[in-house]
Design a protein around this motif. Structure first.
Motif, PDB file in Angstrom:
ATOM      1  N   GLY A 276       0.816  -1.204   0.000  1.00 45.99           N
ATOM      2  CA  GLY A 276       0.000   0.000   0.000  1.00 45.99           C
ATOM      3  C   GLY A 276       0.853   1.258   0.000  1.00 45.99           C
ATOM      4  N   PHE A 277       1.948   1.251   0.748  1.00 52.04           N
ATOM      5  CA  PHE A 277       2.852   2.401   0.742  1.00 52.04           C
ATOM      6  C   PHE A 277       3.537   2.550  -0.621  1.00 52.04           C
ATOM      7  N   MET A 278       3.883   1.433  -1.240  1.00 53.72           N
ATOM      8  CA  MET A 278       4.554   1.507  -2.533  1.00 53.72           C
ATOM      9  C   MET A 278       3.639   2.083  -3.611  1.00 53.72           C
ATOM     10  N   LYS A 279       2.345   1.835  -3.503  1.00 55.23           N
ATOM     11  CA  LYS A 279       1.394   2.317  -4.501  1.00 55.23           C
ATOM     12  C   LYS A 279       0.820   3.692  -4.162  1.00 55.23           C
ATOM     13  N   SER A 280       1.098   4.174  -2.962  1.00 51.53           N
ATOM     14  CA  SER A 280       0.519   5.446  -2.543  1.00 51.53           C
ATOM     15  C   SER A 280       1.120   6.618  -3.328  1.00 51.53           C
ATOM     16  N   GLU A 281       0.291   7.583  -3.598  1.00 51.57           N
ATOM     17  CA  GLU A 281       0.726   8.820  -4.248  1.00 51.57           C
ATOM     18  C   GLU A 281       0.652   9.999  -3.281  1.00 51.57           C
ATOM     19  N   SER A 282       0.701   9.715  -2.005  1.00 51.12           N
ATOM     20  CA  SER A 282       0.611  10.756  -0.988  1.00 51.12           C
ATOM     21  C   SER A 282       1.816  11.689  -1.059  1.00 51.12           C
ATOM     22  N   PRO A 283       1.587  12.994  -0.903  1.00 52.22           N
ATOM     23  CA  PRO A 283       2.714  13.934  -0.881  1.00 52.22           C
ATOM     24  C   PRO A 283       3.619  13.745   0.332  1.00 52.22           C
ATOM     25  N   LEU A 284       3.170  12.946   1.315  1.00 52.03           N
ATOM     26  CA  LEU A 284       4.001  12.695   2.487  1.00 52.03           C
ATOM     27  C   LEU A 284       5.161  11.753   2.182  1.00 52.03           C
ATOM     28  N   LEU A 285       5.088  11.054   1.059  1.00 50.04           N
ATOM     29  CA  LEU A 285       6.116  10.090   0.695  1.00 50.04           C
ATOM     30  C   LEU A 285       6.941  10.634  -0.463  1.00 50.04           C
ATOM     31  N   ASP A 286       8.223  10.746  -0.234  1.00 44.74           N
ATOM     32  CA  ASP A 286       9.138  11.189  -1.287  1.00 44.74           C
ATOM     33  C   ASP A 286       9.390  10.029  -2.246  1.00 44.74           C
ATOM     34  N   GLU A 287       9.507  10.356  -3.502  1.00 41.12           N
ATOM     35  CA  GLU A 287       9.735   9.314  -4.507  1.00 41.12           C
ATOM     36  C   GLU A 287      11.034   8.557  -4.245  1.00 41.12           C
ATOM     37  N   ARG A 288      12.012   9.241  -3.684  1.00 35.53           N
ATOM     38  CA  ARG A 288      13.288   8.588  -3.395  1.00 35.53           C
ATOM     39  C   ARG A 288      13.177   7.559  -2.278  1.00 35.53           C
ATOM     40  N   THR A 289      12.124   7.641  -1.475  1.00 31.28           N
ATOM     41  CA  THR A 289      11.953   6.695  -0.367  1.00 31.28           C
ATOM     42  C   THR A 289      11.296   5.402  -0.825  1.00 31.28           C
ATOM     43  N   MET A 290      10.686   5.409  -2.005  1.00 27.65           N
ATOM     44  CA  MET A 290       9.953   4.239  -2.468  1.00 27.65           C
ATOM     45  C   MET A 290      10.853   3.005  -2.599  1.00 27.65           C
TER      46      MET A 290
END
Length: 366
Positions: A249-263
């Motif tokens: 779910g975190f990997m598919k999330s597009e939330s602005p709270l998650l930086d793309e570099r953290t994926m």
């Protein structure tokens, strides 16, 4: 020879972990999870940091966390001990949705990930291995991702697996200090998932012990140990299996709270939980093989017993026949009054017995 490993005791039927086991086994998605009993906030710890400095504080008053929420620094708030009033006040102050508040206050839930409003939410089990009781204990952990902060809620204040994260936070210019709150949340999830492998190592050692015991002590006590270990492994597998969907779910999330570099880091955690699930499945199959070995050993043992009984019965049958013939109460029997007839018959019976034994040995029947 049997390896010199400590014998694992069988916990009593009324063991202290039965309630936690029932949480996972008896979860009903229709009725929903049970409400958490009244409790109190035992401890609040705070790490407020930048790459250059870190402020670490602790206390029992949860209101101390509010001054760190709107700061530009990244903050990790860990709340030990769940109290409804405390959780409600924190959620109101931080704008956390009431559905997430209910999840934090509920017990017996399967691992899940939610994205509501301005927050990301993760709920998953934290597992510990109790060596004395030879059992796995579980604690439900809730993690809320916000802007520049992460809040974790734990049931117990006496233990957790977050010491590795704390040590990294105390190191200047470490990766976790240089990254944002999303990386901090990833780090918490990562250490929880990595701790599952410690549990699996303990289970693997116990499976090896069961394999030795099945070969040398195939009795009902060994079978009870195998069945208890199977239940422990089943509960553990049921607890960690949904964590895979949580990380996905975190990997598919597009939330602005998650930086793309953290994926990419969440991808690493996803790989770890897949490995943990695969290893748990392999252990389940190994235990099934151990149980089959137990039944095989029991059958072999029973066959050996039946073989001995069959040989004894076969050896005694001719002797019983001879004794039966000369035990008949007929008055006129030719050998009945023979002077040495008794010794002759006994000798013949002994010769028959020895002859049959030699014949059986040559045939390899025993």
């Amino acid at each position: 020879m049997l390896k010199s490993k400590s014998i694992i005791p069988i916990p009593d039927v009324l063991n202290p972990f039965k309630v936690k086991k029932q949480r996972i086994m008896n979860y009903n998605p229709v009725t929903g999870p049970a409400s958490r009993p009244p409790g109190r906030c035992e401890k609040v710890t705070i790490f407020d940091y930048t790459p250059a400095h870190v402020t670490e504080s602790a206390g029992e008053d949860h209101r101390m966390i509010f001054k760190y929420i709107d700061t530009p620094e990244t903050t990790w708030i860990n709340v030990d001990g769940i109290n409804r009033e405390t959780v409600h006040e924190i959620c109101i102050k931080l704008g956390i949705h009431f559905l997430l508040e209910e999840d934090i206050m509920s017990i017996g839930q399967r691992a899940k990930m939610d994205e509501i409003g301005a927050h990301l939410f993760a709920l998953l089990p934290m597992a510990y291995y109790n060596v004395e009781a030879a059992a796995i204990e579980y604690e439900q952990v809730s993690i809320v991702f916000g802007k520049n902060y992460v809040i974790s809620f734990q049931e117990e204040a006496t233990r957790d697996v977050f010491d590795h994260v704390r040590e990294k936070l105390r190191i200047d210019n470490s990766r976790i200090r240089s990254a944002g709150a999303d990386y901090l949340g990833y780090s918490l999830l990562d250490v929880i998932v990595d701790s599952y492998f410690l549990i699996l190592d303990k289970l693997g050692d116990r499976i090896e012990l069961m394999e030795d015991l099945v070969q040398h002590q195939p009795n009902t006590r060994t079978l009870a140990r195998i069945n208890y270990l199977r239940r422990e492994l089943l509960l553990f597998k049921r607890a960690i299996n949904p964590v895979r969907d949580l990380i996905n779910g975190f990997m598919k999330s597009e939330s602005p709270l998650l930086d793309e570099r953290t994926m990419k880091y969440f991808k690493d955690v996803y790989d770890h939980i897949i490995q943990a699930n695969d290893l748990a499945e392999n252990y389940r199959e190994a235990l099934l093989n151990v149980q089959e070995q137990y039944h095989t050993q029991i059958n072999l043992k029973m066959n050996e017993i039946m073989k001995v009984l069959a040989v004894v019965t076969t050896l005694m049958a001719p002797l019983t026949l001879v004794a039966g013939i000369y035990g008949m109460n007929f008055e006129y029997m030719p050998e009945l009054h023979t002077r040495d007839g008794y010794y002759v018959v006994l000798g013949a019976m002994v010769l028959m017995l020895v002859g049959m034994i030699i014949f059986f040995r040559k045939r390899g029947w025993f």
